[in-house]
Design an enzyme around this catalytic site. Sequence first.
Site, PDB file in Angstrom:
ATOM      1  N   ASP A  68       0.921  -1.014   0.060  1.00  0.00           N
ATOM      2  CA  ASP A  68       0.140   0.050  -0.111  1.00  0.00           C
ATOM      3  C   ASP A  68       1.033   1.037  -0.179  1.00  0.00           C
ATOM      4  O   ASP A  68       2.002   1.193   0.707  1.00  0.00           O
ATOM      5  CB  ASP A  68      -0.927   0.055   1.179  1.00  0.00           C
ATOM      6  CG  ASP A  68      -2.230   0.955   0.894  1.00  0.00           C
ATOM      7  OD1 ASP A  68      -2.556   1.086   0.048  1.00  0.00           O
ATOM      8  OD2 ASP A  68      -2.325   1.872   1.866  1.00  0.00           O
ATOM      9  N   TYR A 151       1.223   9.821  -9.126  1.00  0.00           N
ATOM     10  CA  TYR A 151       2.013  11.268  -8.832  1.00  0.00           C
ATOM     11  C   TYR A 151       3.268  11.559  -9.325  1.00  0.00           C
ATOM     12  O   TYR A 151       4.059  12.577  -9.236  1.00  0.00           O
ATOM     13  CB  TYR A 151       1.692  11.738  -7.428  1.00  0.00           C
ATOM     14  CG  TYR A 151       0.360  11.637  -6.804  1.00  0.00           C
ATOM     15  CD1 TYR A 151      -0.648  12.613  -7.031  1.00  0.00           C
ATOM     16  CD2 TYR A 151      -0.131  10.516  -6.314  1.00  0.00           C
ATOM     17  CE1 TYR A 151      -1.848  12.641  -6.579  1.00  0.00           C
ATOM     18  CE2 TYR A 151      -1.486  10.148  -5.594  1.00  0.00           C
ATOM     19  CZ  TYR A 151      -2.398  11.354  -5.922  1.00  0.00           C
ATOM     20  OH  TYR A 151      -3.486  11.241  -5.398  1.00  0.00           O
TER      21      TYR A 151
END
Length: 194
Positions: A68, A151
């Site tokens: 994660d 990102y």
Amino acid sequence: MKDIVIATGNQGKINDFKHIFKDYNVIGIKSLIPDFDVAETGTTFEENAAIKSEYGMKLLNKIVISDDSGLEVDALNNAPGVYSARYSGEGATDEKNLQLVLENMKDKEDRNARFICVIAVSIPGKPTQTFRGEVAGTLLHEPRGENGFGYDPIFYVASHGKTTAEMTGAEKAQISHRGHAIQKMLDSGIIEEA
């Protein structure tokens, strides 16, 4: 060559793992379980990573690794954090998420941010272990670079003078949050012992 099952359908993450795990056969879990899906209900990166790896391990009775990961931005009180992949809400895409971060950062002077990754390793009959990696950077005002995902186009790493989207896969693997977490996992010997 030992198989490593990665509990993600994100091809960008699978590619990152392939750059790092050159001596292993990296398999995305969706090639084994096409409808693999598990709700990430945790409030930390550690909880979400463990939820995915444990679920995959129970279904396959094999070693399953998951991660994660996300972006924490100081000026946004560490948002988007664990919600990085779904930051822009229903129908979130990498582009929508990136644009929302830029919108929320437009009047902020503090551009400090970090990518965080937690790797969870679930092995049948053993407790799940997690390993955390981070890389610090600053957010640009507009995207640069064609590589990477998420990102990466706005995440600037001063030591390299470029965004993670401007780096090659090998360059990114050397400095990345995922690379740091995986190195900690490799140093632990957990895979060799399995």
